[in-house]
Scaffold this active site. Structure first.
Site, PDB file in Angstrom:
ATOM      1  N   ARG A 147      35.254  46.019  30.265  1.00 19.63           N
ATOM      2  CA  ARG A 147      35.049  45.730  31.678  1.00 19.63           C
ATOM      3  C   ARG A 147      33.684  45.051  31.797  1.00 19.63           C
ATOM      4  NH1 ARG A 147      36.826  51.230  31.552  1.00 19.63           N
ATOM      5  NH2 ARG A 147      38.864  51.525  32.539  1.00 19.63           N
ATOM      6  N   LYS A 171      34.483  54.005  33.133  1.00 19.06           N
ATOM      7  CA  LYS A 171      34.628  54.611  34.461  1.00 19.06           C
ATOM      8  C   LYS A 171      34.365  56.111  34.388  1.00 19.06           C
ATOM      9  CE  LYS A 171      37.807  51.395  36.729  1.00 19.06           C
ATOM     10  NZ  LYS A 171      39.118  51.240  37.384  1.00 19.06           N
ATOM     11  N   HIS A 243      37.333  39.899  33.994  1.00 14.08           N
ATOM     12  CA  HIS A 243      38.438  40.820  33.715  1.00 14.08           C
ATOM     13  C   HIS A 243      39.615  40.104  33.045  1.00 14.08           C
ATOM     14  CE1 HIS A 243      38.962  45.076  34.412  1.00 14.08           C
ATOM     15  NE2 HIS A 243      40.243  44.895  34.665  1.00 14.08           N
ATOM     16  N   ARG A 246      39.600  40.743  29.456  1.00 16.77           N
ATOM     17  CA  ARG A 246      40.098  42.095  29.144  1.00 16.77           C
ATOM     18  C   ARG A 246      41.624  42.091  29.135  1.00 16.77           C
ATOM     19  NH1 ARG A 246      38.782  47.672  29.501  1.00 16.77           N
ATOM     20  NH2 ARG A 246      40.121  48.928  30.830  1.00 16.77           N
ATOM     21  N   HIS A 269      41.957  53.603  29.348  1.00 18.75           N
ATOM     22  CA  HIS A 269      42.875  53.973  30.425  1.00 18.75           C
ATOM     23  C   HIS A 269      43.193  55.469  30.353  1.00 18.75           C
ATOM     24  CE1 HIS A 269      44.596  49.618  30.808  1.00 18.75           C
ATOM     25  NE2 HIS A 269      43.477  49.788  31.478  1.00 18.75           N
ATOM     26  N   TYR A 278      50.961  45.661  30.041  1.00 20.11           N
ATOM     27  CA  TYR A 278      50.736  44.603  29.049  1.00 20.11           C
ATOM     28  C   TYR A 278      51.922  44.421  28.108  1.00 20.11           C
ATOM     29  CZ  TYR A 278      45.976  44.881  30.727  1.00 20.11           C
ATOM     30  OH  TYR A 278      44.869  44.879  31.533  1.00 20.11           O
TER      31      TYR A 278
END
Length: 297
Positions: A147, A171, A243, A246, A269, A278
């Site tokens: 990120r 995050k 992004h 990514r 994630h 994806y």
């Protein structure tokens, strides 16, 4: 109970108990402030907020053509806020609890192919010191799937290039180890050994990998502008941001046969369902399969 006191305590709860990042906390508080502004306009005090009030607020917000994703995130933020009030202030009922979020379609992220990535990197002017830095930024973004916040926060002390790993803070301030490829390592070493020592370094920024001209840590906006300028330079018309690299990292790994759990870990994630997006297959690839293998093609 007043809005200011509730927001102050809610912020402390998000910081200390939920351990959320500053950006996530700001997003939650912005959601609450939107509802507060609506209630002030309607002369509704916080203790008077009920399910009908929240419903009317969401209808009011919808008139501004806000996307379903934003509406869903807003409602989720309010549910968290009122759930906190139930715990902290013995609020009898969460007025947002039974409200349903708008249906969201799974949006396929925009990705770059390897030719487009190469074209962007080749468009960098390496005659300037910023050029070497910018090339390293793109190599690390694409090579590790970071990120942009993880990129600008990357620290020299968290580079373990001898064993081909880096450590980033994602995050919720969660740390994770990510493998880094030889190409990204090569450019990182060039930048760190030959270019970065030439930059002035502001106090407190000594450990940050990427610095701006004034010696401060690079901002997310600056990374965005660097990529936008390069896209314009090569005439790339598709939407692009940090992004996008990514997305491209993850998409290329999955299309190449990488294990989805491994990609999930590298991306940081929490849920495998986020990574599953994806697994989409490029339309050109599908067409080539038909062309090469179907007897009637």
């Amino acid at each position: 109970m007043k809005w200011d006191n509730a927001k102050k305590d809610f912020k402390r709860y998000l910081q200390l108990e939920r351990n959320l990042s500053a950006n996530s906390i700001d997003a939650y508080l912005n959601d609450v402030q939107k509802l507060e502004a609506y209630c002030d306009y309607r002369s509704i005090n916080l203790p008077q907020v009920d399910t009908k009030t929240v419903q009317q607020f969401l209808v009011f917000i919808n008139d501004f053509n806000i996307s379903p994703f934003t509406q869903a995130r807003l409602l989720s933020g309010l549910k968290t806020f009122f759930a906190f009030l139930q715990i902290e202030y013995d609020w009898k009922k969460n007025p947002a609890e039974l409200l349903e979020s708008p249906r969201l379609s799974r949006k396929i992220p925009s990705v770059l192919n390897i030719q487009e990535i190469d074209a962007l990197i080749q468009a960098i002017d390496l005659s300037a010191n910023e050029g070497t830095r910018n090339k390293t930024i793109l190599e690390v973004l694409y090579g590790c799937g970071l990120r942009v916040s993880e990129l600008v926060g990357l620290k020299i002390s968290n580079l373990f290039l001898d064993v081909e790993f880096i450590k980033v803070q994602g995050k919720g301030n969660k740390e994770r180890l990510i493998p880094i490829g030889k190409q990204a390592i090569k450019h990182l070493k060039i930048y760190l050994q030959e270019v970065r020592p030439l930059s002035p370094i502001k106090p407190g920024c000594e450990d940050f990998v990427f610095l701006n001209r004034r010696g401060a840590s690079l901002s997310r906006v600056m990374v965005f502008l660097i990529i936008k300028d390069l896209a314009k330079k090569i005439g790339l018309t598709k939407p692009i941001s940090p992004h996008t690299f990514r997305h491209s990292f993850a998409s290329h790994l999955v299309e190449g046969g990488a294990d989805l759990r491994a990609v999930q870990d590298m991306l940081g994630h929490e849920s495998i369902t986020t990574t599953e997006i994806y697994t989409h297959v490029d339309r050109d690839y599908l067409q080539s399969v038909i062309t090469h293998y179907h007897p009637r093609s």
